[in-house]
Every structure is written in C-alpha cells, then in structure tokens.
Scaffold this motif. Structure first.
Motif, PDB file in Angstrom:
ATOM      1  N   ALA A   6       0.572  -1.570  -0.034  1.00 55.16           N
ATOM      2  CA  ALA A   6      -0.059  -0.028   0.257  1.00 55.16           C
ATOM      3  C   ALA A   6       0.649   1.227  -0.264  1.00 55.16           C
ATOM      4  CB  ALA A   6      -0.915   0.286   1.104  1.00 55.16           C
ATOM      5  N   LEU A   7       2.196   1.075   0.581  1.00 54.74           N
ATOM      6  CA  LEU A   7       2.786   2.285   1.300  1.00 54.74           C
ATOM      7  C   LEU A   7       3.418   2.689  -0.291  1.00 54.74           C
ATOM      8  CD1 LEU A   7       4.646   4.357   2.497  1.00 54.74           C
ATOM      9  CD2 LEU A   7       6.008   2.899   2.933  1.00 54.74           C
ATOM     10  N   LYS A   8       3.835   1.051  -1.220  1.00 55.32           N
ATOM     11  CA  LYS A   8       4.722   2.034  -2.482  1.00 55.32           C
ATOM     12  C   LYS A   8       3.732   2.166  -3.732  1.00 55.32           C
ATOM     13  CE  LYS A   8       7.980  -0.789  -5.636  1.00 55.32           C
ATOM     14  NZ  LYS A   8       8.423  -1.959  -6.100  1.00 55.32           N
ATOM     15  N   ALA A   9       2.110   1.719  -3.189  1.00 56.20           N
ATOM     16  CA  ALA A   9       1.521   2.041  -4.536  1.00 56.20           C
ATOM     17  C   ALA A   9       0.731   3.510  -3.723  1.00 56.20           C
ATOM     18  CB  ALA A   9       0.273   1.482  -4.067  1.00 56.20           C
ATOM     19  N   LYS A  10       0.816   4.447  -3.083  1.00 53.17           N
ATOM     20  CA  LYS A  10       0.851   6.086  -2.512  1.00 53.17           C
ATOM     21  C   LYS A  10       1.701   6.284  -3.472  1.00 53.17           C
ATOM     22  CE  LYS A  10      -2.123   5.233   1.644  1.00 53.17           C
ATOM     23  NZ  LYS A  10      -2.340   5.696   2.899  1.00 53.17           N
ATOM     24  N   VAL A  11       2.633   5.744  -3.392  1.00 59.26           N
ATOM     25  CA  VAL A  11       4.314   6.947  -3.513  1.00 59.26           C
ATOM     26  C   VAL A  11       4.434   6.958  -5.331  1.00 59.26           C
ATOM     27  CG1 VAL A  11       7.252   7.153  -3.184  1.00 59.26           C
ATOM     28  CG2 VAL A  11       5.805   6.587  -0.784  1.00 59.26           C
ATOM     29  N   SER A  12       4.218   5.483  -4.930  1.00 63.14           N
ATOM     30  CA  SER A  12       4.569   5.592  -7.053  1.00 63.14           C
ATOM     31  C   SER A  12       3.420   6.101  -7.741  1.00 63.14           C
ATOM     32  CB  SER A  12       4.130   4.085  -7.306  1.00 63.14           C
ATOM     33  OG  SER A  12       4.985   3.566  -7.082  1.00 63.14           O
TER      34      SER A  12
ATOM     35  N   ARG B 210      11.828  -1.362   4.122  1.00 57.19           N
ATOM     36  CA  ARG B 210      12.484  -0.346   3.128  1.00 57.19           C
ATOM     37  C   ARG B 210      11.408  -0.444   1.575  1.00 57.19           C
ATOM     38  NH1 ARG B 210      19.263  -1.719   2.850  1.00 57.19           N
ATOM     39  NH2 ARG B 210      18.773  -2.448   4.638  1.00 57.19           N
ATOM     40  N   LEU B 211      12.319   0.881   1.710  1.00 56.37           N
ATOM     41  CA  LEU B 211      11.767   0.781   0.000  1.00 56.37           C
ATOM     42  C   LEU B 211      12.636   1.553  -0.981  1.00 56.37           C
ATOM     43  CD1 LEU B 211       9.148   0.527  -1.411  1.00 56.37           C
ATOM     44  CD2 LEU B 211       8.047   2.507  -0.514  1.00 56.37           C
ATOM     45  N   TYR B 212      12.159   1.182  -2.198  1.00 54.26           N
ATOM     46  CA  TYR B 212      13.730   1.863  -3.085  1.00 54.26           C
ATOM     47  C   TYR B 212      12.469   1.741  -4.488  1.00 54.26           C
ATOM     48  CZ  TYR B 212      17.413   0.190  -0.369  1.00 54.26           C
ATOM     49  OH  TYR B 212      19.101   0.327   0.459  1.00 54.26           O
ATOM     50  N   ILE B 213      12.464   3.035  -4.487  1.00 54.64           N
ATOM     51  CA  ILE B 213      12.342   3.031  -5.850  1.00 54.64           C
ATOM     52  C   ILE B 213      13.437   3.578  -7.262  1.00 54.64           C
ATOM     53  CG2 ILE B 213      10.292   3.712  -7.258  1.00 54.64           C
ATOM     54  CD1 ILE B 213       8.900   4.247  -5.340  1.00 54.64           C
ATOM     55  N   ASN B 214      13.714   3.357  -8.210  1.00 57.83           N
ATOM     56  CA  ASN B 214      14.303   3.896  -9.322  1.00 57.83           C
ATOM     57  C   ASN B 214      16.022   3.969  -8.285  1.00 57.83           C
ATOM     58  OD1 ASN B 214      12.937   3.854 -11.282  1.00 57.83           O
ATOM     59  ND2 ASN B 214      12.167   6.251 -10.376  1.00 57.83           N
ATOM     60  N   GLU B 215      16.356   3.968  -7.138  1.00 58.36           N
ATOM     61  CA  GLU B 215      17.332   3.817  -6.062  1.00 58.36           C
ATOM     62  C   GLU B 215      18.679   3.974  -6.607  1.00 58.36           C
ATOM     63  OE1 GLU B 215      16.730  -0.404  -6.088  1.00 58.36           O
ATOM     64  OE2 GLU B 215      15.225   0.891  -6.122  1.00 58.36           O
TER      65      GLU B 215
END
Length: 302
Positions: free
Chosen positions: A31-37, A60-65
């Motif tokens: 849910a966190l990743k979806a909101k951030v994305s 932890r959460l990485y996007i385009n890290e």
C-alpha cells in the motif's frame, strides 16, 4: 424465461463471496509503495526514492534507487564526513582558521575560477574574503546555508578523491565527488558530482548509526544537519515536533533532499528524495514534500 431457484442463487452468492475472500490482501508495504508510486507518476520529471526504518532494517522501500542524478549540494554531506575523518586522524583541527580566498582551480586544466556571490545561497561569507575563518564555521555554513564558497575551500583542503574513497568505505559505491562547485569547464565536459538515492541512504544511515565516524562526531553531524535552513521538502508537511537532520540540493530542474527523521516516539527513519528534469520546479518540490508526508503517515500509523 428460465427462473433460477433459491438454492442455485445461494450457491452463486457463496461462490462470489469465496472468490472475493480468496483475493490476496494488500500488505502495508504494498500500500505504501502504491501511494508513493502514484505520487511519483503525478510529477513531471524523474524521481528516485530510498526509505529505511532505522528501528527495523527490513522495513525499507526503494524506487529507482540505482538511477544516477546530479548530486547538487547533497555532496556536501560526504565532504563533512571527510572533514571529521581527517580531524580524527589528526590531519586537521576544525578549530583552526584558514585564509578565505575566492580562487579555485578547474579539475580540467588547473585554470583559475572564482565564485559569484549572485549564484551562492550564502552572501554573508563573501564579506569575510581575505580574512581567516575557522574550519568548523565553514563546515557549518556549507551544510546549513549550503555555502558554495565554503564548500570549495573545504574540498580543496580535504581532496575530492579522498571524499569519494571514504564513501566507498561506507558502502556507497556509486556516488562520485569529483570537484567543487561552479567549475564550468568541468561541467561542460560532463564532469559533475553524481549520486544515487541508495548511496545517499547508505551515507545518512551511517551518520544515524554512528558508523560515519566516532559517536561524538556523528552526534555533531546530526546537530549541524538539524540546523538546515532549506526545509521545502522532507520537513515541510511534517509536525513541528518532528526533528529532521537533512541536506538539500538544487540546480535547474533538480531538487533533492536526504535526511534522518526523528519522531517524538523515539523511532527514526532515513528518507532520500531525488528529482531531475522537473518541468515545474515549485510544483515538483511541493509534490516531493507530499511524498515525505506519506512516509511520515506510514511510520506513525496506529
């Protein structure tokens, strides 16, 4: 017309209920990743995110890290770490003063260049040129008001190559600190300081966990970072009782923030937000601040 009897209807309803019930439930992390994305998708530009819950390293959460970004002024944090490292090694004394001279050498050919007060966020320091200024004061200005003049003086003192080597020792394997600020010849040749969101997270985590130096030095680094004067991204939408030790960076179309967020309940987390190719700088900045609030809400959920 064919009529459906009540027992068949009941079976159909039961099957439908079972199908719905069998759908996998979305996790809090998903849910966190979806909101951030979704928020990233609304930004006209490129964004990278790195998040780490310091109380739970698995959270932890990485996007385009791993994507490379111009480091802008976030590279001043590695310079600060190197200053403390050389202080601990007895190579420098942060209480010592140095003659402030506004002349630097390009890494391309050694030709001289100077800083322009109109392009710097710290105009006070220009009144101190040709006088002696304490290294600790230059370091404080480099971080809190992002003084470019102070940064260049300090980079020449500690050596950019040594800064990068120290970052490698911390585990940041992509960040490059090649030079000081406003070296136009180097910029024209594509020789710029670069970083990734993952590397900045590693660096900020090292400070937060006393791995970037002695416990006393890391405590002092956090204190300096908490005095940051540019607060448009990570702290902007957070309550006033939330302390943020962070460093921003911005150039045309680029706005970054990397920090350690200290919550009133004793928990803390590292958050890095990088952006480039922003078509609307102010709107993009506000949208990045909204991403920060998403992580705060996640960390403070009951």
């Amino acid at each position: 017309m064919i009529k459906t009897n009540s027992s068949v209807k009941s079976v159909m309803v039961l099957l439908l209920f079972c199908c719905v019930a069998c759908q996998p439930k979305i996790t809090e992390k998903e849910a966190l990743k979806a909101k951030v994305s979704n928020q990233i998708d609304s930004i006209k530009g490129d964004v990278a995110v790195a998040f780490l819950n310091l109380s739970n390293p698995e959270d932890r959460l990485y996007i385009n890290e791993e994507e490379e970004f111009h480091a802008a002024s976030t590279m001043k944090v590695p310079v600060m770490i190197e200053l403390f490292k050389q202080k601990e090694a007895g190579k420098i004394n942060l209480n010592d003063s140095i003659l402030l001279i506004n002349e630097f050498k390009s890494i391309v050919d050694g030709s001289p260049y100077s800083m322009d007060i109109g392009d710097d966020s710290d105009d006070v320091i220009y009144g101190k040129i040709n006088t002696k200024v304490a290294l600790k004061d230059l370091m404080y200005s480099m971080i809190t008001v992002s003084s470019n003049l102070a940064t260049n003086v300090l980079i020449e003192l500690v050596d950019a190559k040594k800064v990068t080597a120290t970052m490698r020792n911390l585990g940041a394997d992509k960040i490059e600190v090649l030079r000081g600020v406003e070296d136009q010849k180097a910029y024209d040749l594509g020789l710029s300081n670069a970083t990734t969101a993952k590397d900045l997270l590693i660096i900020m985590k090292a400070i937060a966990t006393n791995s970037a130096g002695s416990e006393a030095d890391c405590t002092e680094m956090v204190r300096i970072l908490k005095d940051q004067q540019f607060n448009d991204i990570i702290p902007h939408n957070l309550p006033k009782d939330v302390a943020v030790a962070h460093k921003t960076g911005s150039i045309t179309g680029v706005h970054h923030d990397a920090g350690i967020v200290y919550l009133p309940d004793g928990n803390s987390y590292v958050l890095v937000l990088l952006s480039k190719n922003l078509t609307d700088f102010d709107k993009g900045t506000a949208q990045l601040a909204d991403i920060s609030k998403i992580f705060y809400d996640y960390m403070t959920k009951e």
